[in-house]
Design a protein around this motif. Structure first.
Motif, PDB file in Angstrom:
ATOM      1  N   ARG A   1      13.007 -56.546  83.854  1.00  0.00           N
ATOM      2  CA  ARG A   1      13.138 -56.641  85.313  1.00  0.00           C
ATOM      3  C   ARG A   1      14.188 -55.658  85.838  1.00  0.00           C
ATOM      4  NH1 ARG A   1      16.280 -58.637  88.942  1.00  0.00           N
ATOM      5  NH2 ARG A   1      17.727 -59.440  87.384  1.00  0.00           N
ATOM      6  N   LYS A   2      15.317 -55.529  85.153  1.00  0.00           N
ATOM      7  CA  LYS A   2      16.368 -54.605  85.588  1.00  0.00           C
ATOM      8  C   LYS A   2      15.928 -53.145  85.452  1.00  0.00           C
ATOM      9  CE  LYS A   2      20.178 -57.720  84.378  1.00  0.00           C
ATOM     10  NZ  LYS A   2      21.344 -57.938  83.481  1.00  0.00           N
TER      11      LYS A   2
ATOM     12  N   LYS B   1      23.609 -47.656  88.623  1.00  0.00           N
ATOM     13  CA  LYS B   1      23.868 -48.339  89.889  1.00  0.00           C
ATOM     14  C   LYS B   1      25.365 -48.417  90.170  1.00  0.00           C
ATOM     15  CE  LYS B   1      19.720 -51.232  90.177  1.00  0.00           C
ATOM     16  NZ  LYS B   1      19.194 -52.623  90.231  1.00  0.00           N
TER      17      LYS B   1
ATOM     18  N   GLU C   1      14.265 -60.305  81.384  1.00  0.00           N
ATOM     19  CA  GLU C   1      15.336 -59.955  82.324  1.00  0.00           C
ATOM     20  C   GLU C   1      15.718 -58.484  82.198  1.00  0.00           C
ATOM     21  OE1 GLU C   1      18.154 -60.458  85.318  1.00  0.00           O
ATOM     22  OE2 GLU C   1      16.437 -61.667  84.697  1.00  0.00           O
ATOM     23  N   ASP C   2      15.750 -57.976  80.962  1.00  0.00           N
ATOM     24  CA  ASP C   2      16.016 -56.544  80.769  1.00  0.00           C
ATOM     25  C   ASP C   2      14.914 -55.695  81.374  1.00  0.00           C
ATOM     26  OD1 ASP C   2      18.355 -57.159  79.421  1.00  0.00           O
ATOM     27  OD2 ASP C   2      17.424 -57.093  77.433  1.00  0.00           O
TER      28      ASP C   2
ATOM     29  N   ALA D   1      18.038 -51.220  80.454  1.00  0.00           N
ATOM     30  CA  ALA D   1      18.671 -52.062  81.475  1.00  0.00           C
ATOM     31  C   ALA D   1      20.142 -51.704  81.629  1.00  0.00           C
ATOM     32  CB  ALA D   1      18.509 -53.540  81.104  1.00  0.00           C
TER      33      ALA D   1
ATOM     34  N   GLN E   1      21.976 -50.267  84.995  1.00  0.00           N
ATOM     35  CA  GLN E   1      23.155 -50.889  85.568  1.00  0.00           C
ATOM     36  C   GLN E   1      24.308 -49.901  85.685  1.00  0.00           C
ATOM     37  OE1 GLN E   1      21.375 -53.594  86.746  1.00  0.00           O
ATOM     38  NE2 GLN E   1      23.386 -54.548  86.588  1.00  0.00           N
TER      39      GLN E   1
END
Length: 434
Positions: A45-46, A162, A42-43, A155, A159
């Motif tokens: 992917r981000k 963003k 998941e990290d 990640a 974030q």
């Protein structure tokens, strides 16, 4: 029996320093390190854009992770998986073999997996008699464990970026909305100031904003807009402090006075000015019969359609667009800043802009636009000039020009829109022909 761990790819695939660095990182990780493979995925992917990974390559990585039975990956455990291409294609939603090979290379170059190729390039595992794996050839998932903390930091950084980008865009939207509405308020309330120039400055700043802008550029533009926002707000607040409780009533009275001359003869004299200033601007009789209110923007644009050509966007929807176009027209007509400033001071921002639009509409008949504007400013100072007669003269000229084609009492603008004229206004326009 001693075994050798492969560090180079099979076939014609070249070895790179990046691959050596990934292998060194995996080799140097402590034996007690563990990582949850799906949390690390998941990290990844981000942070995929920062890593250079693609959506397809992450789909393949997800398939590779699914071939490892354990959810918690340990540095001291077996981290090599050896699925065949057919098995990978099946778990990666049926991608083509060429796509599989291309994105496996992406995973290797990003340092997410390590190739452990056998002598013949096949993927398999050799087991002992006890069933333990002695030697495995395939894809090593060690970077998932070794770089788990790095992926998490990346990640979090993505974030945070963003969020900062979202906040910057929100600030930009709020500043743009505030500036435009404060300019409208200043124009409608008659606050002294060169609102056309302010709007030009705003449009110049916004014009540097591309369709897809970086956060840094948005923040730079926000900084400039904030300064403009502060200046406009100071002007409005200063104007409020100088007004008395009945400021709105006095302001309205002033507008009415400017919209109506003292007598019909004075208006006639204004429009029968010497040819050195105006050329042949038509006079208007019976000025007192004109409406005692401000000119609507639609009527002004219908009378002065040439001003649309000067607008930056080709459209004039609000008074702020009208003032910005008038500011451009001023330079095109060669009117000095001092003459323009005096006209705005005496007539008001909107009335001066309407006057300029009318002059621009008849620019081919006016020898000296600057001299004519100064003459009208002097008359406005004495209460002998109004923009209503000037605009009505232009409308009447359009009516006379299209008299042979029009059978109804409707004025049609160049933009294709229709403007209905009241009976009293038509009588005033045609009184001279009776």
């Amino acid at each position: 029996m001693q075994t050798h761990i492969s560090t180079t790819p099979f076939g014609r695939r070249a070895m790179t320093l990046g691959q050596i660095a990934s292998q060194a990182t995996a080799k140097a990780m402590p034996k007690e390190v563990t990582a949850n493979k799906w949390r690390v995925f998941e990290d990844i992917r981000k942070a995929r854009e920062m890593l250079g990974a693609t959506d397809r390559s992450l789909a393949i990585l997800n398939a590779l992770l699914s071939f490892h039975r354990e959810t918690e990956l340990s540095a001291d455990g077996e981290l090599i998986v050896w699925p065949s291409n057919e098995q990978l294609i099946a778990r990666a939603n049926g991608i083509s073999p060429a796509t599989l090979r291309r994105h496996l290379l992406v995973l290797v170059e990003c340092g997410l997996i390590i190739r452990r190729d056998s002598p013949n390039g096949k993927r398999f595992a050799r087991r002992s008699r006890a069933g333990e794996i002695e030697q495995a050839y395939g894809f090593d998932l060690s970077p998932i464990v070794a770089r788990a903390v790095e992926f998490r930091d990346m990640a979090e950084a993505v974030q945070a970026e963003k969020k900062a980008f979202r906040v910057a865009r929100e600030r930009l939207t709020l500043l743009r909305r505030d500036i435009v509405k404060m300019i409208d308020a200043g124009i409608e309330e008659g606050v002294p100031g060169n609102w056309g120039r302010v709007l030009q400055t705003y449009q110049a700043v916004i014009g540097r904003l591309p369709r897809t802008a970086s956060r840094q550029l948005i923040e730079d533009i926000c900084a400039e807009l904030y300064e403009l926002h502060a200046e406009i707000r100071d002007v409005l607040e200063s104007f409020i402090k100088t007004q008395n409780p009945n400021a709105n009533e006095s302001q309205s009275d002033r507008h009415i006075q400017n919209s109506n001359p003292d007598s019909p003869s004075e208006s006639e004299h204004c429009f029968r000015e010497k040819k050195e200033a105006s050329g042949s601007v038509a006079e208007i009789d019976n000025v007192r019969s004109l409406p005692k209110r401000d000119l609507p923007l639609s009527i002004v644009l219908d009378a002065c359609p040439n001003l649309r050509e000067a607008a930056q966007s080709g459209e004039i929807r609000h008074w702020r667009d009208f003032l910005a176009a008038a500011e451009l027209v001023r330079t095109m007509l060669g009117i000095s800043p001092s003459a323009w400033q005096e006209a705005r001071k005496v007539m008001g921002e909107v009335q001066a802009a309407i006057t300029l639009a009318a002059i621009y509409q008849r620019s081919d008949q006016i020898n000296s636009a600057g001299g004519y504007l100064r003459s009208l400013t002097d008359k406005a100072r004495d209460g002998k000039f109004s923009t209503w007669p000037m605009v009505m003269a232009l409308l009447r000229a359009k009516l006379d020009e299209g008299k042979h084609r029009q059978t109804s009492e409707i004025v049609t603008s160049e933009s294709g829109s229709r403007l209905e004229v009241s009976e009293s206004l038509l009588k005033s326009l045609r009184r001279r022909d009776r």
